[in-house]
Design a protein around this motif. Structure first.
Motif, mmCIF file in Angstrom:
data_model
loop_
_atom_site.group_PDB
_atom_site.id
_atom_site.type_symbol
_atom_site.label_atom_id
_atom_site.label_comp_id
_atom_site.label_asym_id
_atom_site.label_seq_id
_atom_site.Cartn_x
_atom_site.Cartn_y
_atom_site.Cartn_z
ATOM 1 N N ALA A 265 -82.612 41.581 -22.957
ATOM 2 C CA ALA A 265 -81.270 41.728 -22.220
ATOM 3 C C ALA A 265 -80.020 41.221 -23.264
ATOM 4 O O ALA A 265 -80.320 41.436 -24.236
ATOM 5 C CB ALA A 265 -81.287 40.484 -21.373
ATOM 6 N N LYS A 266 -78.999 42.178 -22.626
ATOM 7 C CA LYS A 266 -77.384 41.643 -22.990
ATOM 8 C C LYS A 266 -77.781 40.306 -23.579
ATOM 9 O O LYS A 266 -77.058 40.058 -24.070
ATOM 10 C CB LYS A 266 -76.744 42.838 -21.963
ATOM 11 N N VAL A 267 -77.869 39.528 -22.065
ATOM 12 C CA VAL A 267 -77.138 38.261 -21.820
ATOM 13 C C VAL A 267 -77.961 37.407 -22.049
ATOM 14 O O VAL A 267 -78.484 37.574 -20.663
ATOM 15 C CB VAL A 267 -75.659 37.804 -21.484
ATOM 16 N N TYR A 268 -78.708 36.643 -22.479
ATOM 17 C CA TYR A 268 -79.697 34.842 -22.224
ATOM 18 C C TYR A 268 -78.862 34.017 -21.631
ATOM 19 O O TYR A 268 -77.863 33.462 -21.770
ATOM 20 C CB TYR A 268 -79.973 34.524 -23.534
ATOM 21 N N VAL A 547 -69.898 37.831 -16.550
ATOM 22 C CA VAL A 547 -70.187 39.466 -15.779
ATOM 23 C C VAL A 547 -68.076 39.612 -16.244
ATOM 24 O O VAL A 547 -68.695 41.084 -16.889
ATOM 25 C CB VAL A 547 -69.386 39.162 -13.790
ATOM 26 N N LYS A 548 -67.427 39.391 -16.588
ATOM 27 C CA LYS A 548 -66.267 39.439 -17.255
ATOM 28 C C LYS A 548 -66.629 40.287 -18.710
ATOM 29 O O LYS A 548 -66.151 41.264 -19.321
ATOM 30 C CB LYS A 548 -65.335 38.245 -17.680
ATOM 31 N N ALA A 549 -67.820 39.523 -19.734
ATOM 32 C CA ALA A 549 -67.706 40.298 -20.806
ATOM 33 C C ALA A 549 -68.799 41.145 -21.043
ATOM 34 O O ALA A 549 -68.391 42.290 -21.568
ATOM 35 C CB ALA A 549 -68.635 38.932 -21.810
ATOM 36 N N ASP A 553 -67.880 44.942 -21.914
ATOM 37 C CA ASP A 553 -68.376 45.761 -23.158
ATOM 38 C C ASP A 553 -69.866 46.208 -22.121
ATOM 39 O O ASP A 553 -71.076 45.474 -22.418
ATOM 40 C CB ASP A 553 -68.674 44.734 -24.017
ATOM 41 N N PRO A 554 -70.236 46.827 -21.799
ATOM 42 C CA PRO A 554 -71.124 47.514 -20.918
ATOM 43 C C PRO A 554 -72.479 47.321 -21.471
ATOM 44 O O PRO A 554 -73.699 47.011 -21.314
ATOM 45 C CB PRO A 554 -70.966 48.996 -19.811
ATOM 46 N N THR A 555 -72.426 47.549 -22.791
ATOM 47 C CA THR A 555 -73.581 48.106 -24.286
ATOM 48 C C THR A 555 -74.546 46.223 -23.453
ATOM 49 O O THR A 555 -74.974 46.248 -24.560
ATOM 50 C CB THR A 555 -73.536 48.545 -24.841
#
Ligand SMILES: Cc1cc2nc3c(=O)[nH]c(=O)nc-3n(C[C@H](O)[C@H](O)[C@H](O)COP(=O)(O)OP(=O)(O)OC[C@H]3O[C@@H](n4cnc5c(N)ncnc54)[C@H](O)[C@@H]3O)c2cc1C
Length: 605
Positions: A265-268, A547-549, A553-555
Motif C-alpha cells: 500500500a502507499k500508506v499503512y 488524503v492531503k499527503a 504525492d499520488p504515487t
C-alpha cells in the motif's frame, strides 16, 4: 483491511445488542459480553488449583505452567490489569459497547493538539467532535420518554443541582417515537455502505469516485516490513505481512502450511485496539519487546493509562417508586403508559411498564469532580440483576476515575512467548499513581452519596472497586505527542528511550513516512470519560492528513516522515462538511442505514 476475527453479525460490524433477545432482557447480554472478551495477560500462578485431584496430571515443576490462552509466565499478579481484554471479530468491541460518547473536558482530560494557541485548539476539537458525533450518530434524547430515566434524572438533578447532571450521550437511535426498542450504533455506522460492491465507483458530494474496499476476515496482520533497511529516519513501510488463519483448505497438501501473503500500500494504518496496535508494531521489530536493544519507536507501550472503576447497584427508594404512580404532575405520555400498564397487569406491584426504557444518566467530568459517572441499567461483563430483584427498580452506578501515564507503567511484549494467535505475548506492568489514586478515593465517596440519594444497595452489589482493566479503556499505548522531548533527544541520542510519544497529532508515527496509528491507545492524557468518541475525532484528523499527503504525492513515493519540527495544520472545515451539513448528500443517515431483517433469503434472483 484485514481483521483477525470473523464476521459474527448478519450486518457486518453491527451491535449484537440490537437483537430482540437482548432488547427484551438486558441481563442476557452480560453473557454475550463475557463471551466476547479474551483476557490479555493471565499470571500462571492463578491457574494452579490446590483442590486438584492428586491423581490428575500436573507439571513436575508447578511454577512451570502451560502458556495457552493468555497465561503468561512473565505476568506478576500485583501489577497486572487482570480484567483487560480484547475482542476479535468484525467490528471489534463496538459489537458490544455501551455506546456512551461524551467529549473529554478541556483542561482536565482533553489532549492539546495545538498547545501554543488555545483558540485554534478549541476550534479544532469543536470541529472534530461535531464530525465524530455525526459519524457515529450520538443523541441525548432517545430516552426522554422513559419513566425510569426521568425519575433518576430528576431525583439526581434535585439532589446535586451543581453537578451538570444530564442524559448520557449515546450512539443509538430509537426505532420510532415511543418504541421500546433502539438500534445501538457500532462500527457498521462507520463502514456505512462501503461493503456494498454495487456502489464501487459512486461519486461523493465532491465528485470523487469511490474506490474498492475489501475486508479480509480471519486474516492476521502479522507485521510490517520496511523498505529502508536499518534506517532510523525517513523509514518507509514496503509491505504488510498477513496470514489467512483458516486457509488450510486451500493448501492442497496433506501437511498444510500457513498461508502468508503480503499487502502493498502507499500508506499503512494500524488500528487494532489499544493492545494489538503496539503488538503488531512490536512484532515488526520497531520496539516494545522486553530488553530490546534498539528501538525505532522507543515509546511503544510506555506510560499506559487505565481507569479505576467503582461500581454498585441500588434498588430505587420507596418514595421514589411511589411517586412514579402519582400521575397529577406527570406529562400525558407518562400518564398513558402507567394507566395502560395498570389496566393490563392489575396485579403487578410496580407502576412501571415492563418495556419502559432503562435510565441512561450521566454526571460528567467537572473541575473538582474529575470522574465520569454512568447511572443507568445496562449490560457489562458483570452486574446482572438476575432473580435478586425486578430489573425495573435496579439502577447501576458506574464511576470511572483516571490515571496519568507514568513512566514505570507499561505494556511490554515478550520474545519467545506468544498469545493464542501467534503474536508476542503482552505483559502489563502497572501500578496506580498516587496523585490520581486520591481522586479515585474521593470518587468512591461521591458514588455512595449519589447511591444514597437514589435508594438502597442491591445485596451482593455494594460499592466496590472492580478489577483493574475492567473499564476496557486502556490508553496511551501508542500515544500521540508534540515530539518536543523527541526533538531534544535527537540531540542526545543516548537518552532516546525517554521519548514520550509514538506519533504526532496527525497520528503519523515519528520518523516513518507512511505509517499511522488509531484507537484509544493514541490518547496521551489521563481521562475519566469513555474514550471512543475522542479516538474517532483523532482518527478523522489523521484521515485528512493522509488524503492531503496522497493528493500532493499520488504515487506515495515521496511522502515526508513525521518529525517534531513540522508545523501541524488545523483540519479545514470543508473537509468534514459531509459530517456537519445535514443537506450534504453524504451526511450519514443512521436511521435509513439498515432495513429490518424480515425473511431469510438465499441466492435471491
Ligand atoms: C462492555 C464494553 C463496554 C464499552 N462501553 C464503551 C462506552 O460506553 N463508550 C466508549 O467510548 N467505549 C466503550 N467501550 C470500548 C469501545 O468498545 C472501544 O473503545 C472501541 O471499540 C475501540 O475501537 P478500536 O477499533 O480502536 O478497537 P477494537 O474495538 O478493540 O477493535 C480492534 C480490532 O482489531 C482486530 N485485530 C487485533 N489484532 C489484529 C491483527 N493482528 N490483525 C488483524 N486484526 C487484528 C480485532 O480483532 C478487533 O476487531 C466498551 C467496550 C466493552 C467491551
Amino acid at each position: 483491511m484485514t481483521e483477525i476475527g470473523d464476521q459474527e453479525t448478519r450486518v457486518p460490524a453491527s451491535h449484537k445488542k440490537n437483537e430482540i433477545d437482548y432488547q427484551k432482557d438486558i441481563d442476557r447480554f452480560v453473557r454475550v459480553i463475557q463471551g466476547a472478551l479474551s483476557n490479555v495477560s493471565v499470571p500462571p500462578s492463578s491457574t494452579v488449583v490446590p483442590e486438584l485431584d492428586p491423581s490428575a496430571w500436573r507439571p513436575n515443576n508447578e511454577s512451570q505452567m502451560t502458556i495457552t490462552n493468555g497465561r503468561n509466565p512473565f505476568q506478576e499478579m500485583y501489577n497486572n490489569l487482570p480484567a483487560e481484554a480484547v475482542t476479535r471479530c468484525v467490528g471489534g468491541m463496538s459489537t458490544h459497547w455501551t455506546c456512551a460518547t461524551p467529549e473529554f473536558l478541556k483542561g482536565e482530560e482533553r489532549p492539546k493538539i495545538f498547545p501554543e494557541d488555545e483558540t485554534v485548539d478549541d476550534d479544532e476539537w469543536k470541529l472534530l467532535y461535531e464530525a465524530a458525533r455525526n459519524l457515529i450518530g450520538v443523541s441525548s434524547t432517545e430516552f426522554e420518554e422513559s419513566i425510569r430515566h426521568n425519575t433518576v434524572l430528576d431525583t439526581l438533578k434535585k439532589a446535586f443541582p451543581k453537578r451538570g447532571i444530564r442524559p448520557l450521550p449515546l450512539a443509538c437511535h430509537r426505532l420510532a417515537k415511543g418504541s421500546p426498542y433502539v438500534r445501538w450504533h457500532a462500527a457498521d455506522d462507520v463502514y456505512y455502505d462501503i461493503f456494498d460492491q454495487s456502489l464501487f465507483g459512486k461519486p461523493n458530494s465532491e465528485n470523487i469516485k469511490r474506490g474498492k474496499f475489501f475486508l479480509l476476515t480471519n486474516t492476521r496482520c502479522t507485521k510490517l516490513h520496511t523498505s529502508t533497511g536499518s534506517a532510523t529516519e525517513n523509514v518507509h513501510i514496503g509491505i504488510a505481512e498477513v496470514m489467512d488463519l483458516l486457509a488450510d483448505r486451500f493448501s492442497g497438501t496433506p501437511s498444510p502450511k500457513p498461508v502468508n501473503f503480503a499487502i502493498r500500500a502507499k500508506v499503512y494504518v494500524i488500528a487494532a485496539g489499544a493492545v494489538a496496535t503496539p503488538q503488531i508494531l512490536a512484532n515488526s521489530g520497531f520496539g516494545g519487546i522486553r530488553e530490546q536493544a534498539s528501538e525505532l519507536v522507543p515509546a511503544l507501550g510506555k506510560r499506559i493509562t487505565e481507569q479505576p472503576l467503582a461500581f454498585c447497584q441500588i434498588i430505587l427508594n420507596q418514595h421514589i417508586v411511589d411517586n412514579i404512580g402519582k400521575l397529577d404532575d406527570k406529562p400525558q405520555w407518562w400518564k398513558d403508559a402507567v394507566n395502560a400498564h395498570k389496566k393490563a397487569h392489575p396485579k403487578d406491584p410496580l407502576p412501571i411498564p415492563f418495556q419502559d426504557p432503562e435510565p441512561q444518566v450521566n454526571i460528567p467530568v467537572m473541575e473538582g469532580f474529575p470522574w465520569h459517572a454512568q447511572i443507568h441499567r445496562d449490560a457489562f461483563s458483570y452486574g446482572e440483576a438476575g432473580p435478586r430483584a425486578d430489573s425495573r427498580v435496579v439502577v447501576d452506578l458506574r464511576f470511572f476515575a483516571r490515571q496519568e501515564g507514568d513512566s514505570k507503567n507499561r505494556l511490554v511484549f515478550e520474545k519467545g512467548v506468544t498469545d493464542v494467535y501467534g503474536m508476542p505475548q503482552p505483559t502489563f506492568e502497572y501500578t496506580p499513581t498516587t496523585k490520581f489514586a486520591d481522586e479515585a478515593g474521593r470518587m468512591m465517596k461521591d458514588m455512595t452519596d449519589v447511591a444514597n440519594a437514589l435508594g438502597g444497595y442491591l445485596p451482593g452489589s455494594s460499592p466496590q472497586f472492580m478489577a483493574p482493566g475492567l473499564a476496557l479503556h486502556l490508553g496511551g499505548t501508542v500515544r500521540l505527542g508534540q515530539g518536543k522531548e523527541l526533538l531534544a533527544e535527537t540531540e542526545h541520542l543516548k537518552k532516546k528511550d525517554k521519548a514520550s510519544s509514538v506519533a504526532n497529532f496527525n497520528s503519523q508515527v515519528w520518523n516513518f513516512r507512511n505509517l499511522y496509528v488509531g484507537g484509544n491507545g493514541t490518547i496521551p492524557t489521563a481521562f475519566a470519560a469513555n474514550p471512543t468518541l475522542t479516538s474517532i475525532a483523532l482518527a478523522l484528523r489523521a484521515t485528512r492528513h493522509i488524503v492531503k499527503a496522497l493528493q500532493a504525492d499520488p504515487t506515495g513515493d515521496n511522502l515526508k516522515a513525521a518529525t517534531p519540527d513540522q508545523k501541524l495544520e488545523p483540519t479545514p472545515r470543508g473537509y468534514l462538511n459531509w459530517l456537519r451539513d445535514k443537506n450534504d448528500a453524504d451526511f450519514p443517515d443512521h436511521e435509513a442505514l439498515r432495513t429490518p431483517h424480515k425473511e431469510v433469503v438465499v441466492n435471491a434472483a
